[in-house]
Scaffold this active site. Structure first.
Site, PDB file in Angstrom:
ATOM      1  N   PRO A   1       0.912  -1.031   0.034  1.00  0.00           N
ATOM      2  CA  PRO A   1      -0.033  -0.157   0.056  1.00  0.00           C
ATOM      3  C   PRO A   1       0.923   1.231  -0.033  1.00  0.00           C
ATOM      4  O   PRO A   1       1.763   1.503   0.716  1.00  0.00           O
ATOM      5  CB  PRO A   1      -0.946  -0.285   1.300  1.00  0.00           C
ATOM      6  CG  PRO A   1       0.048  -1.080   1.952  1.00  0.00           C
ATOM      7  CD  PRO A   1       0.721  -2.026   1.181  1.00  0.00           C
ATOM      8  N   MET A   2       0.575   2.278  -0.808  1.00  0.00           N
ATOM      9  CA  MET A   2       1.061   3.329  -0.865  1.00  0.00           C
ATOM     10  C   MET A   2       0.246   4.798  -1.451  1.00  0.00           C
ATOM     11  O   MET A   2      -0.381   4.661  -2.111  1.00  0.00           O
ATOM     12  CB  MET A   2       2.218   3.351  -2.015  1.00  0.00           C
ATOM     13  CG  MET A   2       3.309   2.398  -1.882  1.00  0.00           C
ATOM     14  SD  MET A   2       4.465   2.570  -3.335  1.00  0.00           S
ATOM     15  CE  MET A   2       3.378   1.507  -4.374  1.00  0.00           C
ATOM     16  N   THR A   3       0.208   5.545  -0.217  1.00  0.00           N
ATOM     17  CA  THR A   3      -0.684   6.963  -0.452  1.00  0.00           C
ATOM     18  C   THR A   3      -0.188   7.710  -1.925  1.00  0.00           C
ATOM     19  O   THR A   3       0.823   7.722  -1.764  1.00  0.00           O
ATOM     20  CB  THR A   3      -0.622   7.711   0.801  1.00  0.00           C
ATOM     21  OG1 THR A   3      -1.125   6.930   1.945  1.00  0.00           O
ATOM     22  CG2 THR A   3      -1.116   8.955   0.585  1.00  0.00           C
TER      23      THR A   3
ATOM     24  N   TYR B   1      -1.013   4.472  12.364  1.00  0.00           N
ATOM     25  CA  TYR B   1      -2.530   4.868  12.306  1.00  0.00           C
ATOM     26  C   TYR B   1      -3.113   3.875  13.453  1.00  0.00           C
ATOM     27  O   TYR B   1      -2.483   3.817  14.517  1.00  0.00           O
ATOM     28  CB  TYR B   1      -3.242   4.261  10.934  1.00  0.00           C
ATOM     29  CG  TYR B   1      -2.344   5.174   9.765  1.00  0.00           C
ATOM     30  CD1 TYR B   1      -2.938   6.393   9.610  1.00  0.00           C
ATOM     31  CD2 TYR B   1      -1.266   4.863   9.435  1.00  0.00           C
ATOM     32  CE1 TYR B   1      -2.626   7.369   8.713  1.00  0.00           C
ATOM     33  CE2 TYR B   1      -0.536   5.756   8.361  1.00  0.00           C
ATOM     34  CZ  TYR B   1      -1.116   6.933   7.955  1.00  0.00           C
ATOM     35  OH  TYR B   1      -0.609   7.929   7.161  1.00  0.00           O
TER      36      TYR B   1
ATOM     37  N   ARG C   1       8.156   1.144  -3.271  1.00  0.00           N
ATOM     38  CA  ARG C   1       8.415   2.229  -4.085  1.00  0.00           C
ATOM     39  C   ARG C   1       8.838   1.587  -5.697  1.00  0.00           C
ATOM     40  O   ARG C   1       8.557   2.337  -6.556  1.00  0.00           O
ATOM     41  CB  ARG C   1       9.829   2.984  -3.700  1.00  0.00           C
ATOM     42  CG  ARG C   1       9.127   3.749  -2.456  1.00  0.00           C
ATOM     43  CD  ARG C   1      10.468   4.086  -1.698  1.00  0.00           C
ATOM     44  NE  ARG C   1      10.603   2.886  -0.543  1.00  0.00           N
ATOM     45  CZ  ARG C   1      12.125   3.037   0.002  1.00  0.00           C
ATOM     46  NH1 ARG C   1      12.660   3.858   0.096  1.00  0.00           N
ATOM     47  NH2 ARG C   1      12.046   1.798   0.842  1.00  0.00           N
TER      48      ARG C   1
END
Length: 386
Positions: free
Chosen positions: A30-32, A186, A321
């Site tokens: 997961p990557m914002t 989070y 990445r």
């Protein structure tokens, strides 16, 4: 019996267990990326972005807020209502049409937000009144952090219910499952950590109390959509955004022991030098384990991923990445192709540039340069499904 024995299967070999049937062991982490509109609906280019990366064994989306009460950042996506469901259905249909599999990561901000980053404009709530260190990003630029309100017992129940609603919405949107974000500072992580959970009630203090909220969320979601479609990500000892866990082992051992009974889709664990979570927790976890070994360091290489699998510390390895600039990462690994570099100036903008404009290898670039027949076979399959 544990799953901690080394495996001869490498990154490009298929994996099957429970509800997971994956063509390779490479997971997109997961990557914002901030490609939602101001209501939190994913933009049309989000479908293109994830479909381009459908050759991953499994895709885990960017963090998605389960309700506006848990919204972290402006123009980050949500899964609160029918409009969000319709937007995400376009994404899942595109990924499935490209032959992929995709889980939605549900990410409740807890304290990690600001009124100027939220649709409701409200003060964020966390386990305790402990602000995030340093300036925070908002829709009006960087601002000083705010001190979050303290969640009441009713707020905690509401957060559990919000995760359940969002998980059901994820299934309606066509996702293959959900990953609950219990890592990287989070909300779930905030209940686990020393400095963000100063409570003295049933949700703080002892180890049993610290793991109570994470277990309530996981169990409620698993009951709502099925354990085989429910997963959890953890980052024991991760210091991002000012998190402090002086001795992570007792807390995470207790949490994993309880989770192990639930037969979840998988556990996703980030490793670090101070607390070798994979080595410590793998013998305590009998299901599928995804390792992330690039958190807070250099991007994970193919060689590093292969070493993790060979050591028996995980079944799958997540890459973040490298997937941004290399949408066909499994193909590039298979044929030994060069890896493209990220365009940092457009990493967190809102358009297609630096998002969907990274090219895949041309068909002519798929001549296998590997001596491993399994790798060459995987390269051919990936070329046909790209």
């Amino acid at each position: 019996m544990t799953n901690s024995t080394p495996s001869a299967a490498g990154l490009l070999h298929p994996y099957q267990r429970g509800g997971l049937a994956l063509p390779n062991r490479i997971v997109m982490a997961p990557m914002t990326r901030f490609r939602a509109d101001e209501r939190g609906v994913p933009l049309p280019i989000v479908a293109d972005y994830y479909a381009q990366r459908a050759s991953a064994g499994l895709i885990v989306t960017e963090g998605i807020w389960p309700s506006r009460r848990g919204q972290s950042g402006w123009r980050m996506p949500g899964l609160e209502d029918d409009e969000h469901v319709r937007g995400w259905r376009v994404v899942t249909e595109a990924v499935h049409a490209a032959g992929g599999r995709i889980f939605a990561q549900l990410m409740h901000a807890g304290r990690n937000s600001h009124p100027l980053s939220r649709i409701d404009g409200q003060l964020p709530l966390g386990p305790s009144a402990v602000p995030v260190p340093g300036p925070v990003h908002t829709r009006l630029g960087k601002r000083a952090p705010v001190t979050p309100g303290v969640m009441t017992t009713e707020d905690i129940r509401q957060a559990v219910a919000d995760h359940v609603t969002a998980a059901r919405n994820a299934v309606r949107a066509g996702f293959d499952g959900v990953e609950l974000h219990g890592a990287n500072s989070y909300l779930i992580h905030q209940f686990l950590a020393d400095n963000t959970n100063l409570r003295t009630d049933a949700y703080g203090g002892s180890t049993a109390n610290r793991v109570r909220f994470p277990l309530e969320v996981v169990r409620a979601v698993a009951e709502a959509i099925g354990a085989s479609r429910t997963a959890l990500r953890l980052s024991p000892g991760n210091p991002q955004f000012g998190m402090v866990e002086a001795d992570p082992a007792p807390v995470y051992r207790a949490l994993v022991a309880a989770l192990d009974e639930l037969d979840l889709a998988y556990l996703h664990v980030t490793d670090n030098d101070r607390y070798p979570a994979l080595a410590d927790l793998r013998p305590r976890w009998h299901g599928t384990l995804i390792a992330n070994v690039g958190e807070n360091g250099d991007p994970t290489s193919r060689q590093a991923g292969e070493r993790v699998l060979a050591s028996g510390r995980a079944d799958l390895v997540s890459y973040g990445r490298l997937f941004i600039a290399n949408p066909d990462l499994p193909r590039r690994f298979a044929v030994g192709a060069p890896l493209a570099e990220i365009d940092p100036a457009h990493l967190y903008t809102h358009g297609a540039r630096g998002y969907t404009d990274y090219p895949a290898l041309p068909a002519a670039g798929l001549a296998a340069s590997t001596t491993d027949p399994a790798d060459a076979a995987v390269a051919g399959v990936a070329a046909g499904s790209a």
